[in-house]
Design a protein around this motif. Structure first.
Motif, short mmCIF file in Angstrom:
data_model
loop_
_atom_site.label_atom_id
_atom_site.label_comp_id
_atom_site.label_asym_id
_atom_site.label_seq_id
_atom_site.Cartn_x
_atom_site.Cartn_y
_atom_site.Cartn_z
N MET A 262 0.82 -1.20 0.00
CA MET A 262 0.00 0.00 0.00
C MET A 262 0.86 1.26 0.00
O MET A 262 0.58 2.21 -0.72
CB MET A 262 -0.92 -0.04 1.23
N LEU A 263 1.90 1.27 0.81
CA LEU A 263 2.78 2.44 0.88
C LEU A 263 3.47 2.66 -0.46
O LEU A 263 3.63 3.81 -0.89
CB LEU A 263 3.81 2.26 1.99
N ASP A 264 3.84 1.58 -1.12
CA ASP A 264 4.49 1.70 -2.42
C ASP A 264 3.54 2.30 -3.47
O ASP A 264 3.96 3.07 -4.31
CB ASP A 264 4.98 0.33 -2.89
N ASP A 265 2.26 1.93 -3.38
CA ASP A 265 1.27 2.49 -4.30
C ASP A 265 1.13 4.00 -4.10
O ASP A 265 1.08 4.76 -5.07
CB ASP A 265 -0.09 1.83 -4.10
N MET A 266 1.10 4.44 -2.86
CA MET A 266 0.98 5.87 -2.57
C MET A 266 2.22 6.61 -3.05
O MET A 266 2.12 7.74 -3.55
CB MET A 266 0.77 6.09 -1.07
N ARG A 267 3.35 6.00 -2.90
CA ARG A 267 4.61 6.61 -3.35
C ARG A 267 4.55 6.85 -4.86
O ARG A 267 4.88 7.94 -5.35
CB ARG A 267 5.77 5.69 -3.00
N ILE A 268 4.10 5.86 -5.60
CA ILE A 268 4.00 5.98 -7.06
C ILE A 268 2.98 7.04 -7.44
O ILE A 268 3.22 7.84 -8.36
CB ILE A 268 3.65 4.61 -7.68
N ILE A 269 1.86 7.09 -6.73
CA ILE A 269 0.83 8.08 -7.03
C ILE A 269 1.36 9.49 -6.80
O ILE A 269 1.18 10.38 -7.64
CB ILE A 269 -0.45 7.81 -6.21
N PHE A 270 2.01 9.71 -5.66
CA PHE A 270 2.58 11.03 -5.38
C PHE A 270 3.60 11.43 -6.44
O PHE A 270 3.60 12.57 -6.93
CB PHE A 270 3.26 11.05 -3.99
N MET A 271 4.46 10.52 -6.81
CA MET A 271 5.47 10.84 -7.81
C MET A 271 4.84 11.14 -9.16
O MET A 271 5.23 12.09 -9.84
CB MET A 271 6.49 9.70 -7.91
N VAL B 7 1.71 12.20 -9.85
CA VAL B 7 0.97 13.46 -9.79
C VAL B 7 1.94 14.64 -9.80
O VAL B 7 1.73 15.63 -10.50
CB VAL B 7 0.05 13.51 -8.54
N GLY B 8 3.02 14.54 -9.05
CA GLY B 8 4.01 15.60 -9.01
C GLY B 8 4.67 15.84 -10.36
O GLY B 8 4.83 16.99 -10.79
N ILE B 9 5.03 14.77 -11.03
CA ILE B 9 5.67 14.91 -12.34
C ILE B 9 4.71 15.49 -13.37
O ILE B 9 5.08 16.38 -14.15
CB ILE B 9 6.24 13.55 -12.79
N VAL B 10 3.47 15.02 -13.37
CA VAL B 10 2.48 15.55 -14.32
C VAL B 10 2.23 17.04 -14.06
O VAL B 10 2.20 17.85 -14.99
CB VAL B 10 1.16 14.75 -14.25
N ILE C 150 5.55 23.30 -7.05
CA ILE C 150 4.67 22.45 -6.25
C ILE C 150 4.74 21.00 -6.75
O ILE C 150 4.80 20.06 -5.96
CB ILE C 150 3.22 22.98 -6.27
N GLY C 151 4.75 20.83 -8.08
CA GLY C 151 4.85 19.48 -8.64
C GLY C 151 6.13 18.78 -8.24
O GLY C 151 6.13 17.60 -7.88
N LEU C 152 7.24 19.51 -8.31
CA LEU C 152 8.52 18.92 -7.90
C LEU C 152 8.52 18.58 -6.42
O LEU C 152 9.05 17.53 -6.01
CB LEU C 152 9.67 19.86 -8.24
N ALA C 153 7.93 19.44 -5.59
CA ALA C 153 7.85 19.16 -4.16
C ALA C 153 7.03 17.90 -3.88
O ALA C 153 7.42 17.07 -3.05
CB ALA C 153 7.25 20.36 -3.42
N ILE C 154 5.92 17.74 -4.58
CA ILE C 154 5.09 16.54 -4.41
C ILE C 154 5.86 15.30 -4.85
O ILE C 154 5.84 14.26 -4.17
CB ILE C 154 3.77 16.68 -5.17
N ALA C 155 6.55 15.38 -5.98
CA ALA C 155 7.31 14.23 -6.49
C ALA C 155 8.44 13.86 -5.52
O ALA C 155 8.67 12.67 -5.25
CB ALA C 155 7.86 14.53 -7.87
N VAL C 156 9.14 14.84 -5.00
CA VAL C 156 10.23 14.57 -4.06
C VAL C 156 9.67 13.99 -2.77
O VAL C 156 10.25 13.06 -2.19
CB VAL C 156 11.05 15.86 -3.78
N PHE C 157 8.53 14.50 -2.32
CA PHE C 157 7.88 13.95 -1.13
C PHE C 157 7.57 12.46 -1.34
O PHE C 157 7.83 11.63 -0.47
CB PHE C 157 6.60 14.72 -0.82
N GLY C 158 7.01 12.13 -2.49
CA GLY C 158 6.70 10.73 -2.78
C GLY C 158 7.96 9.87 -2.86
O GLY C 158 7.98 8.74 -2.39
#
Length: 67
Positions: free
Chosen positions: A1-10, A12-15, A52-60
């Motif tokens: 589950m945590l891995d799925d959230m990581r991929i989603i954050f990354m 969304v951030g990249i897009v 903001i997108g880069l921050a979200i991707a780095v967070f993920g």
């Protein structure tokens, strides 16, 4: 589950960062075709979206590395 959230954050951030880059280019007048063309407002909006997108991707990315 945590891995799925990581991929989603990354993803969304990249897009978001890519859309922000497009908006910035349109604001500068480099990418024509919409009402955003040569509109300085879209330069600012695009740069904020990129940050903001880069921050979200780095967070993920960091979220997955710590566990």
């Amino acid at each position: 589950m945590l891995d799925d959230m990581r991929i989603i954050f990354m993803a969304v951030g990249i897009v978001l960062a890519l859309f922000g880059a497009l908006w910035t280019l349109q604001g500068f007048g480099i990418a024509p075709g919409t009402f955003m063309y040569k509109n300085p407002t879209w330069i600012v909006i695009g740069l904020v979206a990129v940050l903001i997108g880069l921050a979200i991707a780095v967070f993920g990315w960091r979220r997955g590395r710590s566990s």
